[in-house]
Scaffold this motif. Structure first.
Motif, PDB file in Angstrom:
ATOM      1  N   ASN A 165      -5.095  68.623 -48.798  1.00 27.35           N
ATOM      2  CA  ASN A 165      -5.683  68.721 -47.740  1.00 27.35           C
ATOM      3  C   ASN A 165      -4.109  68.604 -46.933  1.00 27.35           C
ATOM      4  O   ASN A 165      -4.511  70.270 -46.728  1.00 27.35           O
ATOM      5  N   ASP A 205     -16.065  74.348 -52.129  1.00 27.52           N
ATOM      6  CA  ASP A 205     -15.971  72.735 -52.560  1.00 27.52           C
ATOM      7  C   ASP A 205     -14.675  72.196 -51.419  1.00 27.52           C
ATOM      8  O   ASP A 205     -14.159  71.383 -51.338  1.00 27.52           O
ATOM      9  N   ASN A 257     -14.097  70.041 -48.581  1.00 26.38           N
ATOM     10  CA  ASN A 257     -13.436  68.783 -48.094  1.00 26.38           C
ATOM     11  C   ASN A 257     -12.464  68.579 -46.742  1.00 26.38           C
ATOM     12  O   ASN A 257     -11.998  67.353 -46.372  1.00 26.38           O
ATOM     13  N   PRO A 317     -15.165  67.971 -43.331  1.00 28.36           N
ATOM     14  CA  PRO A 317     -16.480  67.961 -43.679  1.00 28.36           C
ATOM     15  C   PRO A 317     -16.991  68.627 -42.245  1.00 28.36           C
ATOM     16  O   PRO A 317     -18.654  68.489 -42.989  1.00 28.36           O
TER      17      PRO A 317
END
Ligand SMILES: Nc1ncnc2c1ncn2[C@@H]1O[C@H](COP(=O)(O)OP(=O)(O)OP(=O)(O)O)[C@@H](O)[C@H]1O
Ligand SMILES: [Mg+2]
Length: 323
Positions: A90, A115, A119, A122
């Protein structure tokens, strides 16, 4: 003055071993500014991977870190494992030497890229995430992205897998991207292509990059600053052109040599007689003194701190005498 993105202070890393306490990092002070690329060089065992593992919060059990590692003012060493896990992939992401350590062999490349997007962001729809993933594959030079998205990591070559890792980094736009020898496992031609790709993409990263390499030509091509590590210490830090053209610390001089301009770009680091210090030894003076051609009495007392000299920083007591 804005605060640096990453600020490391007096970082020490130790491990208890059968032979006593191993000092892996012996008090590192280092800052990384926003949007900059920092190279880290140093012989095998100097602590480069340990430094970035500490930043990533990926230390093996039994290792103890002291000091502080602040990202945007938040000390990562005190953050706790669940918050740290949320930061990884992140705000901080990593490209490994072997991309298979980060790619899951049982999921398709496309699934893993989608994904990452979902992640990190969102609110993004699945359709949009698929589009972003496919665009990222094109940006990293993979043709036929639809087909690549359906492949499993094992169906790709090493160079293609490393391109997928770079695509992941582009998709997640971390504040810091850490690349620990990302091209060592590739042959020379593919390595050159990946470095060229990272260079071209650097404007697409808004964040900073820490790039560990044994290859000085690569560091010169890619990085803004370079840090030289030895025996768990940072012994020199400065603008990459300055340090590689005129290394100040005797260790950097030996490692880099003074002829970088005359050398082909794929030169490995020089060979230095003697061996890196054992982590369980705690010599009183300068950590490099036993191998240093310039060592004098003053060098046997304390490890000198990094200090400013001719626009660079170097940890040597004798800079005035030897330059
Ligand atoms: N869990 C551990 N316990 C004890 N010693 C360790 C541990 N992990 C690393 N070390 C020691 O710390 C030192 C630094 O290792 P590190 O892997 O950080 O070096 P490096 O600079 O990345 O080397 P290379 O260029 O070979 O990747 C080495 O002497 C290593 O043996
Ligand atoms: Mg390493």
């Amino acid at each position: 003055m804005t605060e640096p993105l990453l600020s490391i202070q007096n970082l020490r890393l130790t491990a208890q071993t059968d032979r006593g306490t191993a000092s892996i990092l012996r008090g590192i002070d280092l800052t990384v500014e926003r949007g900059r690329i920092l190279g880290i060089v140093g012989e095998s065992g100097s602590g480069k991977s340990s430094l970035v593992s500490t930043i990533m919060g990926l230390l093996s059990p039994g290792l103890n870190a002291e000091g502080s590692v602040k990202l945007d003012g938040v000390d990562l060493l005190t953050l706790g494992s669940s918050k740290m896990q949320a930061l990884r992939g992140n705000k901080i992401a990593m490209i490994f030497q072997d991309p298979m350590t980060a790619l899951n062999p049982v999921f398709r490349v496309g699934t893993q890229l989608v994904d990452v997007v979902r992640n990190r962001y969102p609110g993004v729809s699945r359709e949009e995430a698929v589009k972003r993933a496919s665009d990222a594959l094109v940006k990293v030079g993979l043709s036929d992205p639809e087909r690549r998205m359906k492949d499993y990591p094992g169906q790709l070559s090493g160079g293609m897998r490393q391109r997928v890792m770079i695509a992941m980094a582009l998709l997640c736009q971390p504040d810091i991207l850490i690349a620990d020898e990302p091209t060592t496992a590739l042959d020379a031609t593919i390595e050159a292509q990946i470095i060229d790709l990272l260079r071209r993409l650097r404007n697409e990263f808004s964040g900073s990059i820490i790039f560990i390499s044994h290859n000085l030509g690569t560091v010169l091509q890619l990085c803004d600053e370079v840090a030289v590590m030895y025996g768990g210490h940072l012994v020199e830090l400065g603008a990459v052109r300055d340090v590689l053209a005129q290394p100040l610390h005797p260790y950097s001089r030996a490692l880099i040599g003074c002829e970088i301009d005359d050398q082909p770009l794929d030169v490995p680091l020089a060979f230095i007689p003697g061996k890196v210090p054992e982590t369980v030894d705690n010599p009183p003076g300068c950590i490099f003194a036993p191998r240093c051609n310039y060592a004098a009495e003053v060098c046997t007392r304390v490890m000198p701190p990094l200090r400013a000299f001719e626009g660079q920083l170097a940890a040597c007591a004798r800079l005035e005498d030897i330059t």
